[in-house]
Design an enzyme around this catalytic site. Sequence first.
Site, PDB file in Angstrom:
ATOM      1  N   CYS A 140      73.071  33.075  28.388  1.00 31.73           N
ATOM      2  CA  CYS A 140      72.798  34.183  29.304  1.00 31.73           C
ATOM      3  C   CYS A 140      72.005  33.663  30.504  1.00 31.73           C
ATOM      4  O   CYS A 140      72.439  32.731  31.173  1.00 31.73           O
ATOM      5  CB  CYS A 140      72.073  35.289  28.538  1.00 31.73           C
ATOM      6  SG  CYS A 140      71.923  36.829  29.440  1.00 31.73           S
ATOM      7  N   GLN A 141      70.848  34.243  30.776  1.00 35.52           N
ATOM      8  CA  GLN A 141      70.049  33.751  31.905  1.00 35.52           C
ATOM      9  C   GLN A 141      69.649  32.285  31.673  1.00 35.52           C
ATOM     10  O   GLN A 141      69.553  31.501  32.617  1.00 35.52           O
ATOM     11  CB  GLN A 141      68.787  34.607  32.046  1.00 35.52           C
ATOM     12  CG  GLN A 141      67.932  34.255  33.243  1.00 35.52           C
ATOM     13  CD  GLN A 141      66.584  34.942  33.195  1.00 35.52           C
ATOM     14  OE1 GLN A 141      66.033  35.205  32.122  1.00 35.52           O
ATOM     15  NE2 GLN A 141      66.033  35.257  34.359  1.00 35.52           N
TER      16      GLN A 141
END
Lengths: 356, 465
Positions: free
Chosen positions: A148-149
């Site tokens: 994800c991030q």
Amino acid sequence: MSGPLNFTAEALAQEATTLVQKLSAGLHTLPEVDDVHYGATRKQEVWRDGKVVLYRFIGEKAPTAKVPLLIVYALVNRPYMVDLQHDRSLVKGLLAQGEDVYVIDWGYPDRSDRFLELDDYINRFLDGAVDHLRDCSGREAVNVLGICQGGAFSLCYAALHPAKVKNLITMVTPVDFHTPDNMLSLWTRELDVDLFVDALGNVPADMMNACYLMLKPFRLNLQKYVGLVDILDDKRAIEDFLRMEKWIFDSPDLAGEAFRQFIKQFYQRNGFIKGGIEIGGEPVDLGFVDMPVLNIYAEQDHLVPPDASRALKDVVGTADYTELSFKGGHIGIYVSSRAQREVPSAIHHWLGQRAR
Amino acid sequence: MATNVPPWPGDFESVAQQYWSLWGDALRQVGAAPAMPMPGAAPGWQQTVDWWAKLVPGGQAQVDEAVGRFQRQASQWFGQMQQVAAQFTGRDHDATDIGRAWRSALGMAEATPAHNPFADIFRSMQGGAHGLDGWIQQLRPWLENLQRDGDRWLHVPTFGLTREHQERWQHLAQAFQDYQQRVAEYDQLMLQVAQDAFVRFERKLEAHAEPGRQLQNARALFDLWIDAAEEAYAQVALSEDFRHAFGGLANAQARLRLGVQREVEQVCTLFGMPTRTEVDSAHRKIVELERALRRATRAQVAPVRRAPVQRAAAAPAEAPVPAEAPPPPAPRPAEPKVVKKAAKKRPPSRKPASAAKAAPKQRAAAKKKTAKKPARRAVAAAAPLATRQERAPAAAPAVARKPARAPAQAVPKARVAKAPKKTAAPASKPAAVVSMKDWVARNAARAATAQAPKAAGKTKRGKGK
């Protein structure tokens, strides 16, 4: 009887009775539920910088992989999602395949961390952890699995320090932040992030969670909890539910400056695609990501739409690019039974093919 | 608890009484009834849930939170849907009837209802999330006093001894006014979502009117409503209008918050208490000092930095590390990381510091070797090694990592090499979507095929000889 509803009053009464039975059963099961614990795998702290800790996971057998695999998770949730419980653990699967798995835990920033920047996260913490692994393993470069991030961070890191990353795996990682189905991105477009961070300092975790719930407000605020009644007579299912609830809402506040930079450069300017990302004064160009890349996205991801992830193949510099789709959502890719079957194997096979 | 369902008494209130009776039996079984007297009249679903929530033993945070979330909103919506469903048992009906009943149950029968439960969902999330709504409610009388004279006061020139204070209050009152306006805009969009959700709900109900597709219980009706509401919401939430309304609301909230914080700081200053601005300023100084210290430390030790490890030379160190046997290295605090590295002895597998001068050649050789691999072929071909090293200081041999970061000046933009364009390479990039399931299966099959002849050979030798 004509119409869309085909139930009798007796059936309705039966349904209501069943619900009451479930509620009643809950009075027995809920008190028996202990504090839910997470983390199926033993781990040891091997390095620390301030609140940031690098852990090594200890499997039941010694790792056969020669290159450490570093998991880089997002700042917005806790990384134990990758090792949630005994039968839902990406880490456990990777260890079973023989990987030597590490995770970087960003900790819970407080007000004293408000001025941490992306430069600190990427060139100080992440780089420090990678250097530690290089030192310990005697390897020039390590394998990085960004989620994800954390995947976006890993891409920045790989672009800035390509010699230190042997293979890069990105999972549910946003690259094109301006795909038309990206709700979160759309909402940030007119946000005055300077004003926002000046007002809040660090961005409260509760506020971020409210944003995520707003992506599917009726499903996540109403339907999910009506569904809770169905499992009130099943202690194990309740524990699974509560463990997931804990993970969802156990979120760190976000360091204000890092948040400001991330929103501006990634969400608002779409820097991976349009350019203009700078970390610590250095431009980030994914063309420099020249190591092998495995990009895994989830087909039903409502947080990071598939197109946002798939954009990587057009901007990354490597010629050895593999893209795999997972049939599931943003969370299911770690915790579903399908994920346990497929994800660790896929990662291990892919790394194995590039072990030399 | 009894599991037999009594005969249908004819209306939903009676159903409520029936399950209340069952409920009483259940409570007596768990011994809860004596401690918690039941309400006199037979309650509906929501009262049952409220009562149940009180009986669930507290103290376990996750349980309390989940039960709270269920009780606060989810059960109310579902309870209302149950009552709507009960109206249509045993009689002919159509989608419009159900839609109308549902609108009425939610208090939205009018075109411009006084109350919008959709907006309430979001408000409760945001209020619960960071307390802004509750906080503004507390401040409302004071803010409204500021606004009492309306726009005229907000634009009166300020002067005199209290000029700065008057101006600040004007800005705060304007921020409050702006916030109210943004909330109204946002609520208007939520009303639009609600109206569209009803339309979609009826359309979905129509699709279930055919025999064989009819809904079989209240829960299915509720789920259908959720689908309709989510679809309506998604359409609005992805619109330019929403983007504008959301951004405007968030910005207005932030301005109002900042305004109130300024007032709080005024009071703190008056009484000699530290303010947030002061604390932030101190934190900023600490962070900047820490960064300066790190830069200075790195600059000092840079000449004795570790040379990159050669792959061949590092082989002995690659033996799998047993998980249990060797004691783990003590967690190493990283703050003075480079200082420690400069001081510590190097492990045998790595080159001594004196070898640093030789490193460039080895590094170049290693790079060439690596470049033969398909993974790096294209990039190596497209970007000369020297160029890449200039771009990525971490790859430079003698100074293995980034030099002291005197940020923007460290790598002047003009000198930064452009990333290689990929016109030459991407033959190995997949043209079509590859499912992970298929990929894993294919690899497993290949592995099995590779293993099979070996296994067969072994068996043959074992048996034959």
